[in-house]
Design an enzyme around this catalytic site. Structure first.
Site, PDB file in Angstrom:
ATOM      1  N   GLU A  64       9.846  -0.980   6.306  1.00 55.00           N
ATOM      2  CA  GLU A  64       9.183  -0.942   7.596  1.00 55.00           C
ATOM      3  C   GLU A  64       7.815  -1.580   7.360  1.00 55.00           C
ATOM      4  O   GLU A  64       7.102  -1.155   6.450  1.00 55.00           O
ATOM      5  CB  GLU A  64       9.013   0.522   8.004  1.00 55.00           C
ATOM      6  N   ARG A 299      15.349   9.243  -4.741  1.00 58.34           N
ATOM      7  CA  ARG A 299      14.161   8.396  -4.784  1.00 58.34           C
ATOM      8  C   ARG A 299      13.423   8.562  -6.100  1.00 58.34           C
ATOM      9  O   ARG A 299      13.630   9.523  -6.841  1.00 58.34           O
ATOM     10  CB  ARG A 299      13.248   8.673  -3.602  1.00 58.34           C
ATOM     11  N   LYS A 309       2.390   7.221   2.483  1.00 60.30           N
ATOM     12  CA  LYS A 309       1.541   6.199   3.113  1.00 60.30           C
ATOM     13  C   LYS A 309       0.268   6.793   3.705  1.00 60.30           C
ATOM     14  O   LYS A 309      -0.797   6.190   3.650  1.00 60.30           O
ATOM     15  CB  LYS A 309       2.318   5.500   4.225  1.00 60.30           C
TER      16      LYS A 309
HETATM   17  P1  ATP Z   1       8.007   5.977   5.483  1.00 64.63           P
HETATM   18  O1  ATP Z   1       7.385   7.256   5.077  1.00 64.63           O
HETATM   19  O2  ATP Z   1       7.158   5.175   6.404  1.00 64.63           O
HETATM   20  O3  ATP Z   1       9.443   6.065   5.907  1.00 64.63           O
HETATM   21  P2  ATP Z   1       9.021   4.689   3.129  1.00 64.63           P
HETATM   22  O4  ATP Z   1       8.326   4.818   1.828  1.00 64.63           O
HETATM   23  O5  ATP Z   1      10.348   5.300   3.337  1.00 64.63           O
HETATM   24  O6  ATP Z   1       7.975   5.172   4.156  1.00 64.63           O
HETATM   25  P3  ATP Z   1      10.169   2.218   4.061  1.00 64.63           P
HETATM   26  O7  ATP Z   1       9.475   0.959   4.375  1.00 64.63           O
HETATM   27  O8  ATP Z   1      10.896   2.899   5.135  1.00 64.63           O
HETATM   28  O9  ATP Z   1       9.070   3.160   3.463  1.00 64.63           O
HETATM   29  O10 ATP Z   1      11.103   2.060   2.793  1.00 64.63           O
HETATM   30  C1  ATP Z   1      11.860   0.914   2.525  1.00 64.63           C
HETATM   31  C2  ATP Z   1      12.945   1.258   1.554  1.00 64.63           C
HETATM   32  O11 ATP Z   1      12.400   1.748   0.338  1.00 64.63           O
HETATM   33  C3  ATP Z   1      13.858   2.338   2.092  1.00 64.63           C
HETATM   34  O12 ATP Z   1      15.189   1.906   1.899  1.00 64.63           O
HETATM   35  C4  ATP Z   1      13.524   3.527   1.270  1.00 64.63           C
HETATM   36  O13 ATP Z   1      14.646   4.360   1.099  1.00 64.63           O
HETATM   37  C5  ATP Z   1      13.069   2.918  -0.055  1.00 64.63           C
HETATM   38  N1  ATP Z   1      12.140   3.794  -0.744  1.00 64.63           N
HETATM   39  C6  ATP Z   1      10.985   4.287  -0.274  1.00 64.63           C
HETATM   40  N2  ATP Z   1      10.411   5.106  -1.168  1.00 64.63           N
HETATM   41  C7  ATP Z   1      11.212   5.124  -2.258  1.00 64.63           C
HETATM   42  C8  ATP Z   1      11.171   5.796  -3.533  1.00 64.63           C
HETATM   43  N3  ATP Z   1      10.184   6.616  -3.870  1.00 64.63           N
HETATM   44  N4  ATP Z   1      12.178   5.561  -4.401  1.00 64.63           N
HETATM   45  C9  ATP Z   1      13.187   4.739  -4.079  1.00 64.63           C
HETATM   46  N5  ATP Z   1      13.297   4.078  -2.906  1.00 64.63           N
HETATM   47  C10 ATP Z   1      12.330   4.276  -1.995  1.00 64.63           C
HETATM   48 MG    MG Z   2      11.249   5.028   5.558  1.00 64.84          MG
END
Ligand code: ATP
Ligand code: MG
Length: 592
Positions: A64, A299, A309
C-alpha cells in the site's frame, strides 16, 4: 523471465517449505498450464483466446503506498520475487492503492527505489509488470453490479451501529439486515446513485450476500463497497465509492493471473471470502479459471526494531531520528544508507525461511548476515577512529615510503594497495598504555609491536599535556623489519597495531551507529517505546583514514580493519570528501 535478486555467493540452497510444496504440487498437476494471458491484467474476456501464459507461476508484492518499506517487507519481497525466479515465473509489483486518503506519490517512488535496490525486476519478455490496483476500479465496479444482478450482493442502509449490533459474536450468529431482500433493481439503482455521489458517507454500503450465521464472521455479509467522497492520487475525483480491501485484493490477483497469492497469517480468516468471491465471479463469467490461491506465512518480527507505520512516523515527526532514511531506521531506505546490503537481506530471508508460526527473530541474525556478506565482498582499509599521535623518532622528517597492504586477506586477486609511511603516524588511543595492564601486548614503554603492513617499532616513551593526558607516543623503528621483506621474519612481536600516516591521512567524519532501541521488545516493559530509545544510537567522530579512502564513491563499502563494516554515505558524501557510516561492528557487542 523476471530476475529476482541475486543469490548470495555462500548460500543458494533452497530448503523446501510448505509454499514450495504447494507450488510443486500445482506444477506437477499442470494446474495452471492452460491459462492464457492477454498481455495485461483484465477479466476473463481479455485473456480469452490469447496465447498461453508463458509464466509458470505468477506472484506479486502488493504494498500500500502509504509509507516506506521496512525490514519485514523485505522478507515478503524476496520471497515473492525469489519464487518467481526459481520456478520460471513472474512477480508483479502492484500498488494496492484502493484506499484514497492515505496514499501519496512520494511513497510510490520510494517503494520502487527500494525494490530496485533490493535487486527486484518486474520486467519480463518486454513487459513491465508494474500495476496499480486503482487502474482496476472500473472492473471492480462492473463485478459488483454482476454480483448484484445474480443476487450475491445488496445495498444495506443500516447505520454502522446497527450493522455492528447485528453482526453477532464468535458464539452467536448475526441477524439479517432488513434491507437484505431488496430487489435487484432497487439494489442497482441505489448502488449507481452511490457511485454518482448522491449519498452521504455512511448512509449505505454494498455487502456480499453470504450467510449471517456463518461460523466465520468474515463471511457474515462482508461490506465490499463504501461511500467515500475522496480524491484519489491517480483516479482523481471520478469515484464516490471505494472497494473494501477484502473485495479488491482477490480481484486484483485474479485480473493479473496471479497463481499464488502469498500473504501474512492475519489474512487466514479472510481466505474463505477470497475463495467465495473469486468463485462467484468465475461462475458469472468474469474471471478466468483456474483461480488464484491465497497462501499465508508468518510475518517477520525482529527484536530491537519496530515496524508499525504509525510509530515509525512518530519517530520521524518528533525528530527522534533524522528522517525516514536515517541509518538507524528499520526502513529499507535507512538500511541502504546504513550500509546494509541486499545480499545480506537475501541471506537472512533464506536463513529464516517461511513458516506458519509467528515468532521473533533475534536482531543479531540480521547483523550476522550483513557481516557474513560483507566479510566476503568488502575490501579492507585502515582507519583510526580515536587518533593518538605516534612519532617514529629515528625516521627522517622529510621522508616517506610505501607499504603494501592486501585488499582482501582471502582474495589475492584483489591485489594490494600502497599506504604511505612517515615519521608521524596516527594510532588508536587504546593501543598505548603507559602502565600496561596484565596481558596487554600493545604499545607501552620498552615494548615492541608490529605496525601492520609496516615496520616493527619499540616504544620509548610519551608526551603529556599539563593535565597529564598523553598527547603523543614515541618509538623507534627497525629499518630491516618491513613487512614483505626478508628481514621481517627475524622479528617476533605479540602485538600488531594499525596506523595511518598523519601527513597523508584523510581526516573524515565517521558516524558510529548502534541499535535505535536498547530493549528487544521496545515498549513492552516500559509501556512506551520512546522510553526505550537507545541514547547512544549515534555517535559522530572525526577519524583519520588511509588516504585511498578519500576517493571513495557514495555507497562504496569497506571493512575498516578491527572496527567493522563502513559505507560512504550516499546523502552527505561530497565528491572527494566522503563521510562514512558504520553498518555493523566486526563482532556482536550486544551478546551477553
Ligand atoms: P499496514 O499496517 O499499513 O497494513 P503493512 O506493513 O501490512 O502495513 P503493506 O503495504 O500492506 O504494509 O504490506 C505489503 C506486503 O508486505 C503485504 O503483503 C504484507 O503482508 C507484507 N508484509 C508487511 N509486513 C511484513 C512482515 N513483517 N513480514 C513479512 N511480510 C510483511
Ligand atoms: Mg497491510
Amino acid at each position: 523471465m523476471s530476475n529476482g535478486p541475486a543469490a548470495p555467493a555462500n548460500e543458494t540452497a533452497h530448503i523446501t517449505n510448505f509454499i514450495r510444496n504447494a507450488i510443486d504440487a500445482d506444477l506437477a498437476k499442470g494446474k495452471y498450464a492452460q491459462r492464457t494471458w492477454g498481455g495485461a491484467p483484465g477479466p476473463a474476456e481479455k485473456h480469452l483466446n490469447q496465447p498461453r501464459d508463458s509464466a509458470n507461476i505468477r506472484t506479486r508484492f502488493p504494498p500500500e503506498p502509504n509509507g516506506y518499506l521496512h525490514f519485514g517487507h523485505a522478507k515478503s519481497i524476496l520471497l515473492n520475487f525469489g519464487l518467481a525466479k526459481d520456478y520460471g515465473g513472474i512477480c508483479h509489483l502492484r500498488f494496492d492503492d484502493t484506499n484514497p486518503e492515505k496514499e501519496e506519490q512520494e511513497f510510490v517512488d520510494s517503494i520502487i527505489d527500494a525494490m530496485l535496490w533490493l535487486g527486484c525486476d518486474w520486467n519480463a519478455n518486454g513487459t513491465e509488470h508494474l500495476y496499480f490496483a486503482s487502474d482496476y476500479f472500473d472492473w471492480m465496479y462492473d463485478f459488483a453490479e454482476t454480483l448484484i444482478e445474480h443476487g450475491d450482493a445488496y445495498v444495506d442502509s443500516q447505520s454502522a451501529e446497527e450493522m455492528r449490533a447485528n453482526r453477532g459474536t464468535l458464539t452467536e450468529p448475526g441477524k439479517n439486515s432488513p434491507f437484505r431482500d431488496r430487489s435487484v433493481d432497487e439494489n442497482l439503482t441505489l448502488f449507481r446513485e452511490m457511485r454518482d455521489g448522491k449519498h452521504a458517507e455512511g448512509s449505505h454500503v454494498l455487502r456480499a450476500k453470504i450467510d449471517m450465521a456463518s461460523g466465520n464472521i468474515n463471511l457474515r455479509d462482508p461490506a465490499i463497497y463504501r461511500v467515500k467522497h475522496a480524491h484519489h492520487h491517480r483516479a482523481g475525483d471520478k469515484w464516490h465509492i471505494y472497494p473494501m480491501y477484502t473485495y479488491a485484493h482477490p480481484i486484483e490477483d485474479a485480473l493479473e493471473n496471479i497463481t499464488h497469492s502469498i500473504c501474512t497469517l492475519e489474512f487466514e480468516d479472510q481466505r474463505p471470502f477470497y475463495d467465495w468471491l473469486l468463485e462467484k465471479l468465475a461462475q458469472h463469467g468474469k474471471l478466468q479459471r483456474p483461480l488464484p490461491q491465497q497462501i499465508e506465512f508468518s510475518r517477520l518480527n525482529l527484536t530491537y526494531i519496530i515496524t508499525s507505520k504509525r510509530y515509525l512516523k512518530q519517530l520521524v515527526d518528533e525528530k527522534h531520528v533524522e528522517g525516514w532514511d536515517d541509518p538507524r531506521m528499520p526502513t529499507l531506505v535507512g538500511a541502504r544508507r546504513r550500509g546494509y546490503t541486499p545480499a545480506g537481506f537475501q541471506l537472512m530471508a533464506d536463513r529464516v525461511g517461511v513458516s506458519k508460526q509467528n515468532s521473533w527473530i533475534e536482531f543479531t541474525v540480521l547483523e550476522d548476515c550483513m557481516r557474513e556478506v560483507m566479510n566476503e565482498s568488502c575490501e579492507r582499509r585502515v582507519a583510526v577512529l580515536d587518533p593518538l599521535k605516534l612519532i617514529v623518532t629515528n625516521y627522517p622528517e622529510d621522508q616517506s615510503e610505501e607499504c603494501l597492504a592486501p585488499n582482501h586477506p582471502l582474495k589475492a586477486e584483489l591485489g594490494k594497495r600502497a599506504m604511505p609511511f612517515s615519521r608521524e603516524l596516527w594510532i588508536e588511543r587504546e593501543d598505548f598504555q603507559e602502565v600496561p595492564a596484565k596481558g596487554y601486548f600493545r604499545l607501552f614503554p620498552g615494548n615492541q609491536v608490529r605496525l601492520k603492513y609496516g615496520f616493527v617499532v619499540k616504544c620509548t616513551g610519551c608526551e603529556k599535556d599539563a593535565a597529564g593526558n598523553v598527547i603523543a607516543v614515541h618509538c623507534e623503528y627497525s629499518p630491516d623489519s618491513k613487512s614483505g621483506t626478508p628481514g621481517a621474519d627475524n622479528y617476533k612481536t605479540k602485538g600488531v597495531i594499525h596506523w595511518v600516516s598523519a601527513a597523508h591521512a584523510y581526516t573524515c567524519e565517521v558516524r558510529l551507529f548502534d541499535r535505535l532501541f536498547k530493549t528487544p521488545h521496545p515498549g513492552k516493559e516500559s509501556g512506551n517505546y520512546l522510553a526505550d530509545l537507545n541514547p547512544n544510537s549515534k555517535q559522530v567522530i572525526t577519524a583519520q583514514l588511509e588516504p585511498s579512502l578519500k576517493s571513495s564513491k557514495p555507497e562504496d563499502r569497506f571493512q575498516f580493519e578491527r572496527h567493522g563494516y563502513f559505507v560512504a554515505d550516499r546523502k552527505d558524501s561530497k565528491d572527494g570528501a566522503p563521510v562514512f557510516n558504520r553498518a555493523v561492528t566486526l563482532r556482536d557487542a550486544w551478546k551477553v
